[in-house]
Design a protein around this motif. Sequence first.
Motif, PDB file in Angstrom:
ATOM      1  N   GLU A   2      71.467  -7.022  59.113  1.00 25.69           N
ATOM      2  CA  GLU A   2      71.102  -7.885  59.084  1.00 25.69           C
ATOM      3  C   GLU A   2      71.994  -8.842  58.827  1.00 25.69           C
ATOM      4  O   GLU A   2      72.373  -8.577  57.887  1.00 25.69           O
ATOM      5  N   ARG A   3      71.779 -10.028  59.935  1.00 28.01           N
ATOM      6  CA  ARG A   3      72.670 -11.376  59.750  1.00 28.01           C
ATOM      7  C   ARG A   3      72.179 -11.804  59.962  1.00 28.01           C
ATOM      8  O   ARG A   3      71.346 -12.780  60.960  1.00 28.01           O
ATOM      9  N   ALA A   7      73.194 -14.717  55.193  1.00 30.46           N
ATOM     10  CA  ALA A   7      73.629 -13.707  54.102  1.00 30.46           C
ATOM     11  C   ALA A   7      73.580 -12.497  55.115  1.00 30.46           C
ATOM     12  O   ALA A   7      72.755 -12.295  56.200  1.00 30.46           O
ATOM     13  N   THR A   9      73.116  -8.725  55.196  1.00 33.24           N
ATOM     14  CA  THR A   9      71.964  -7.453  53.621  1.00 33.24           C
ATOM     15  C   THR A   9      72.056  -6.515  54.774  1.00 33.24           C
ATOM     16  O   THR A   9      71.771  -6.408  56.090  1.00 33.24           O
ATOM     17  N   ALA A  11      71.196  -2.515  54.315  1.00 32.23           N
ATOM     18  CA  ALA A  11      69.981  -1.179  53.702  1.00 32.23           C
ATOM     19  C   ALA A  11      70.630  -0.199  53.651  1.00 32.23           C
ATOM     20  O   ALA A  11      71.755   0.916  54.538  1.00 32.23           O
ATOM     21  N   ARG A  38      68.157  -4.314  44.732  1.00 33.28           N
ATOM     22  CA  ARG A  38      68.501  -6.032  45.488  1.00 33.28           C
ATOM     23  C   ARG A  38      70.508  -6.183  44.542  1.00 33.28           C
ATOM     24  O   ARG A  38      70.061  -7.215  43.287  1.00 33.28           O
ATOM     25  N   ALA A  40      73.937  -8.060  44.627  1.00 27.20           N
ATOM     26  CA  ALA A  40      74.518  -9.066  44.663  1.00 27.20           C
ATOM     27  C   ALA A  40      75.981  -8.349  45.347  1.00 27.20           C
ATOM     28  O   ALA A  40      76.544  -8.054  44.308  1.00 27.20           O
ATOM     29  N   LYS A  48      76.871 -14.236  51.903  1.00 24.73           N
ATOM     30  CA  LYS A  48      76.753 -13.714  50.812  1.00 24.73           C
ATOM     31  C   LYS A  48      76.245 -12.565  51.440  1.00 24.73           C
ATOM     32  O   LYS A  48      75.688 -12.491  52.765  1.00 24.73           O
ATOM     33  N   VAL A  49      76.189 -11.486  50.100  1.00 24.26           N
ATOM     34  CA  VAL A  49      76.323 -10.271  50.901  1.00 24.26           C
ATOM     35  C   VAL A  49      75.682  -9.776  49.974  1.00 24.26           C
ATOM     36  O   VAL A  49      75.671  -9.997  48.633  1.00 24.26           O
ATOM     37  N   VAL A  50      74.208  -8.962  50.571  1.00 25.00           N
ATOM     38  CA  VAL A  50      73.124  -8.542  49.942  1.00 25.00           C
ATOM     39  C   VAL A  50      72.945  -6.381  50.070  1.00 25.00           C
ATOM     40  O   VAL A  50      72.954  -6.805  51.316  1.00 25.00           O
ATOM     41  N   ILE A  51      73.239  -6.154  49.510  1.00 27.45           N
ATOM     42  CA  ILE A  51      72.592  -4.594  49.065  1.00 27.45           C
ATOM     43  C   ILE A  51      71.172  -4.147  48.849  1.00 27.45           C
ATOM     44  O   ILE A  51      70.940  -4.641  47.413  1.00 27.45           O
ATOM     45  N   GLU A  52      70.848  -3.506  49.982  1.00 24.80           N
ATOM     46  CA  GLU A  52      69.095  -3.206  49.212  1.00 24.80           C
ATOM     47  C   GLU A  52      68.912  -1.731  49.634  1.00 24.80           C
ATOM     48  O   GLU A  52      69.191  -1.171  49.758  1.00 24.80           O
TER      49      GLU A  52
END
Length: 89
Positions: A2-3, A7, A9, A11, A38, A40, A48-52
């Motif tokens: 998801e952008r 950020a 993200t 999943a 979560r 970073a 920014k990139v976040v891994i859930e």
Amino acid sequence: MERSSEAVTLAARVRSSSAACRWCGSYSTMVHGGYVRRLADAAVSGIKVVIELSVRRFRCVNGDCKAVTFAEQVSGLTTPHSRYTPLLR
């Protein structure tokens, strides 16, 4: 994936059926529960990139181990209690 304007993200989830206890090394397939971590990660093109990451908690099968439950880890990506990927650290 998801952008948003702030950020990206990602999943993800672990697909293995078992995990090793970090205290005694015993493998368990007895799932106790789960949660989303979560993490970073390093920015891509300034975004920014976040891994859930959906992880599970397992019951330790070793009765002599000090851990009753433990969370699965992804080799090269997570360590206990970390909130950042190795690349960002």
